[in-house]
Design an enzyme around this catalytic site. Structure first.
Site, PDB file in Angstrom:
ATOM      1  N   GLU A 100     -19.733 -25.710  -3.769  1.00 21.01           N
ATOM      2  CA  GLU A 100     -19.249 -24.516  -3.092  1.00 21.01           C
ATOM      3  C   GLU A 100     -20.292 -23.407  -3.123  1.00 21.01           C
ATOM      4  O   GLU A 100     -21.442 -23.635  -3.495  1.00 21.01           O
ATOM      5  CB  GLU A 100     -17.937 -24.072  -3.736  1.00 21.01           C
ATOM      6  CG  GLU A 100     -18.009 -23.927  -5.251  1.00 21.01           C
ATOM      7  CD  GLU A 100     -16.635 -23.876  -5.884  1.00 21.01           C
ATOM      8  OE1 GLU A 100     -16.069 -22.772  -5.916  1.00 21.01           O
ATOM      9  OE2 GLU A 100     -16.131 -24.915  -6.345  1.00 21.01           O
TER      10      GLU A 100
ATOM     11  N   HIS B 124     -10.881 -29.201  -6.262  1.00 22.54           N
ATOM     12  CA  HIS B 124     -10.691 -29.297  -7.709  1.00 22.54           C
ATOM     13  C   HIS B 124      -9.451 -28.534  -8.168  1.00 22.54           C
ATOM     14  O   HIS B 124      -9.006 -27.576  -7.529  1.00 22.54           O
ATOM     15  CB  HIS B 124     -11.932 -28.789  -8.450  1.00 22.54           C
ATOM     16  CG  HIS B 124     -12.189 -27.314  -8.298  1.00 22.54           C
ATOM     17  ND1 HIS B 124     -11.454 -26.351  -8.963  1.00 22.54           N
ATOM     18  CD2 HIS B 124     -13.112 -26.633  -7.570  1.00 22.54           C
ATOM     19  CE1 HIS B 124     -11.904 -25.155  -8.660  1.00 22.54           C
ATOM     20  NE2 HIS B 124     -12.906 -25.289  -7.809  1.00 22.54           N
TER      21      HIS B 124
END
Length: 259
Positions: free
Chosen positions: A185, A77
């Site tokens: 994550e 990202h």
């Protein structure tokens, strides 16, 4: 909580000799986020992508029973507001104090922070890299499946990256990215790692699909425990087993994942 029923489990191995990012001699941070030909080692050849596809096809044709080869494009990202917060206070103070809060009165980074303007620009750069590789006389093979983390920062990065390429097509066709709870994550404690409710994610990204059992609230995030590396490995192994055991079809050999 999302329950992943994995009927099959697999052993995974990264093949070396194809991309710079997988070579042990490659130093982290030296390749850059959008290298030419995505870091393909034979990228100087005018037929690099057709040669690459031929190699993968040959590997699969000669593979023993129970072995499958797949090309995985991993996206990261763009800059989110939590990244700005950590840069502002430094990692040590961020981990000890600020990451546990939703913001500091000037910046809001939790839950589920969105991309900054810079983060959107970074996603646009990835988009341009794909367009550049597709414009070659010998174009890059496109992913046949798109997987996304449930976080806004990942979903928007994917959306910008593939808009007009694989999503938001003018003729109304295109792929519907698939959101999986476990594709995220390190989890826990940090408010930036708590996702939005499912209804909010759907409102923001109506062209994305959810895995079965995806809950309204984030039941994976915990305020008092930060995942260990072993716990992350175990969780992501479940996600990969679900992808390869249930989600992918036999013709899906090229996929994109973003966390």
């Amino acid at each position: 909580m999302t329950t992943t029923s994995v009927s099959r489990t697999f052993t995974y191995q990264v093949l070396h000799g194809y991309f710079l990012q997988t070579e042990l001699k490659s130093e982290s941070g030296t390749i850059g986020p959008n290298p030419d030909t995505f870091g393909l080692i034979d990228g100087d050849s005018k037929t690099c992508w057709s040669d690459f596809k031929a190699k993968i096809t040959k590997l699969q044709q000669e593979a023993p029973a129970g072995t499958k080869y797949a090309v995985c494009w991993f996206g990261r990202h763009g800059q989110g507001w939590h990244n700005v917060g950590e840069a502002k206070y430094g990692t040590e103070e961020w981990d000890a104090k600020w990451s546990l809060l939703d913001g500091d009165g000037e910046i809001t980074w939790g839950p589920d922070p969105e991309l900054t303007d810079l983060g959107k620009q970074q996603a646009s750069q990835a988009h341009e890299t794909w367009k550049k590789e597709l414009a070659r006389e010998d174009p890059v093979p496109l992913p046949t499946v798109l997987f996304s983390s449930p976080f806004s920062r990942a979903a928007l990065t994917l959306d910008i990256t593939f808009s007009g390429i694989l999503t938001h097509m003018k003729d109304g066709t295109g792929l519907r990215p698939y959101i999986m709870e476990n594709l995220r994550e390190m989890n826990g404690e940090h408010t930036c790692d708590k996702r939005n409710p499912k209804s909010r994610i759907h409102e923001m990204y109506p062209e994305f699909d959810f895995e079965p059992g995806f809950t309204e609230e984030d039941e994976l995030w915990t305020p008092d425990h930060r995942e260990t590396v072993l716990e992350i490995d175990t969780r992501l192994k479940l996600a990969l087993d679900e992808i390869f055991g249930s989600v992918l079809s036999k013709n899906d050999i090229c996929k994109y994942l973003i966390s």
